[in-house]
Design an enzyme around this catalytic site. Structure first.
Site, PDB file in Angstrom:
ATOM      1  N   ASP A  68       0.832  -1.201   0.000  1.00 47.48           N
ATOM      2  CA  ASP A  68       0.000   0.000   0.000  1.00 47.48           C
ATOM      3  C   ASP A  68       0.867   1.252   0.000  1.00 47.48           C
ATOM      4  O   ASP A  68       1.642   1.481   0.927  1.00 47.48           O
ATOM      5  CB  ASP A  68      -0.905  -0.003   1.234  1.00 47.48           C
ATOM      6  CG  ASP A  68      -1.818   1.206   1.273  1.00 47.48           C
ATOM      7  OD1 ASP A  68      -2.894   1.153   0.652  1.00 47.48           O
ATOM      8  OD2 ASP A  68      -1.448   2.211   1.922  1.00 47.48           O
ATOM      9  N   TYR A 122       2.685   9.932  -0.050  1.00 50.83           N
ATOM     10  CA  TYR A 122       3.767   9.326   0.736  1.00 50.83           C
ATOM     11  C   TYR A 122       5.120   9.598   0.080  1.00 50.83           C
ATOM     12  O   TYR A 122       6.159   9.380   0.705  1.00 50.83           O
ATOM     13  CB  TYR A 122       3.584   7.809   0.864  1.00 50.83           C
ATOM     14  CG  TYR A 122       2.337   7.343   1.562  1.00 50.83           C
ATOM     15  CD1 TYR A 122       1.487   8.228   2.223  1.00 50.83           C
ATOM     16  CD2 TYR A 122       1.997   5.987   1.556  1.00 50.83           C
ATOM     17  CE1 TYR A 122       0.339   7.779   2.839  1.00 50.83           C
ATOM     18  CE2 TYR A 122       0.848   5.529   2.177  1.00 50.83           C
ATOM     19  CZ  TYR A 122       0.021   6.427   2.811  1.00 50.83           C
ATOM     20  OH  TYR A 122      -1.126   5.970   3.423  1.00 50.83           O
ATOM     21  N   LYS A 175      -2.718   6.100  -4.234  1.00 50.71           N
ATOM     22  CA  LYS A 175      -3.879   6.938  -3.901  1.00 50.71           C
ATOM     23  C   LYS A 175      -3.726   8.341  -4.478  1.00 50.71           C
ATOM     24  O   LYS A 175      -2.639   8.915  -4.472  1.00 50.71           O
ATOM     25  CB  LYS A 175      -4.038   7.034  -2.382  1.00 50.71           C
ATOM     26  CG  LYS A 175      -4.014   5.698  -1.653  1.00 50.71           C
ATOM     27  CD  LYS A 175      -4.217   5.874  -0.161  1.00 50.71           C
ATOM     28  CE  LYS A 175      -3.913   4.600   0.600  1.00 50.71           C
ATOM     29  NZ  LYS A 175      -2.442   4.409   0.784  1.00 50.71           N
ATOM     30  N   HIS A 211      -7.828   9.415  -1.913  1.00 52.53           N
ATOM     31  CA  HIS A 211      -7.290   9.359  -0.547  1.00 52.53           C
ATOM     32  C   HIS A 211      -8.263   9.911   0.509  1.00 52.53           C
ATOM     33  O   HIS A 211      -8.373   9.356   1.597  1.00 52.53           O
ATOM     34  CB  HIS A 211      -5.961  10.120  -0.490  1.00 52.53           C
ATOM     35  CG  HIS A 211      -5.002   9.563   0.508  1.00 52.53           C
ATOM     36  ND1 HIS A 211      -3.640   9.689   0.391  1.00 52.53           N
ATOM     37  CD2 HIS A 211      -5.197   8.869   1.652  1.00 52.53           C
ATOM     38  CE1 HIS A 211      -3.039   9.103   1.401  1.00 52.53           C
ATOM     39  NE2 HIS A 211      -3.966   8.609   2.195  1.00 52.53           N
TER      40      HIS A 211
END
Length: 280
Positions: free
Chosen positions: A47, A52, A77, A110
């Site tokens: 994931d 990120y 996402k 997200h």
């Protein structure tokens, strides 16, 4: 020895393992090593997210691994600032370029960002990306039932997954029941509550001692028996292996109830309420 993690089938036919690896803050070469080790330990669901800033790290781990790409399930996402349709399409493409992947197995919005009110057009971008073969399955994160109902009403397409904050201090019982009734898989982010007092909880400690398991294993088994996919993050090879070694025991109804009973209304880690929270 390879650890086989059971799969769950989504409403569009794609299968996902019931435990995956969260990768928030796993970046650079150290992050790639950690993700590669997890894949070799038996993880097949990884994931990630655009925000990120580690899609490249995940892609590098996939390339270093001896596991064939088709056996893996890679998630990313769409961030809140790119929910405009055209920006969303470009961002999905950019996500793939960052990772040097031909496709994502799962791509999620997200956060709904309801004040911005562009999540329906973002969803249309994901629908089209799936038609074009850029992603295999599409879903959402942190969406409330009313958000998902609007997606389906306006596009005719229901998410396969809703990734939500879910842990014993915030068990999301009503949201999980709604997902089940609507054939949407629940995926748990921060399944161990980022260890916020949870790993020192007396109730869970007693259950762990009874089963001769770690507290993390008890919590992840609880997620599994709830029917939720969990994505615990760890860079430690020992912890990674521990987190997927949860299929040789089970919790009884009393133990499940005791753990679920730890929930409280203000149990969110950072008070991120999807009804008002706006992600950048």
């Amino acid at each position: 020895m390879m650890n086989k993690i059971p799969d769950i089938t989504l409403n569009d036919g794609l299968t996902l393992p019931v435990v995956g690896l969260g990768t928030y803050a796993l970046n650079g070469n150290a992050g790639a090593n950690a993700v590669q080790n997890a894949i070799h330990a038996g993880y097949r669901l990884i994931d990630s997210a655009y925000n990120y800033e580690n899609e490249g790290t995940v892609g590098e781990a996939v390339r270093r691994s001896y596991v064939p790409r088709e056996e893996l399930r890679i998630t990313s996402k769409l961030p809140g600032r790119y929910q405009n349709y055209d920006k969303a399409v470009t961002t999905i493409q950019e996500s793939l370029y960052r990772a040097s992947l031909d496709y994502y197995d799962l791509y999620l919005i997200h956060w709904p960002n309801p004040r911005q009110d562009q999540y329906v057009e973002a969803w249309q971008a994901l629908i089209d990306a799936k038609k074009w073969g850029l992603v295999r399955s599409i879903g959402v994160c942190n969406f409330l039932p009313e958000h998902i109902e609007r997606l389906e009403k306006e596009t005719g397409v229901k998410p396969s997954v809703n990734q939500i904050e879910l842990h014993p201090f915030f068990n999301q019982e009503q949201q999980r029941k709604w997902h089940q009734a609507n054939n949407i898989v629940t995926e748990s982010w921060s399944p161990l509550a980022r260890a916020n007092n949870l790993l020192q909880n007396d109730t869970i400690q007693q259950i762990a001692q009874r089963h001769n398991k770690s507290i993390s294993q008890i919590i992840l088994r609880w997620h599994f028996q709830l029917g939720a996919i969990s994505i615990p993050k760890s860079a430690s090879p020992v912890r990674q292996l521990e987190n997927i070694s949860i299929f040789d025991f089970s919790l009884d109804e009393t133990e499940m109830s005791l753990i679920s009973g730890l929930t409280h209304p203000d149990g969110r880690i950072n008070n991120q309420d999807p009804a008002v929270y706006e992600e950048f």
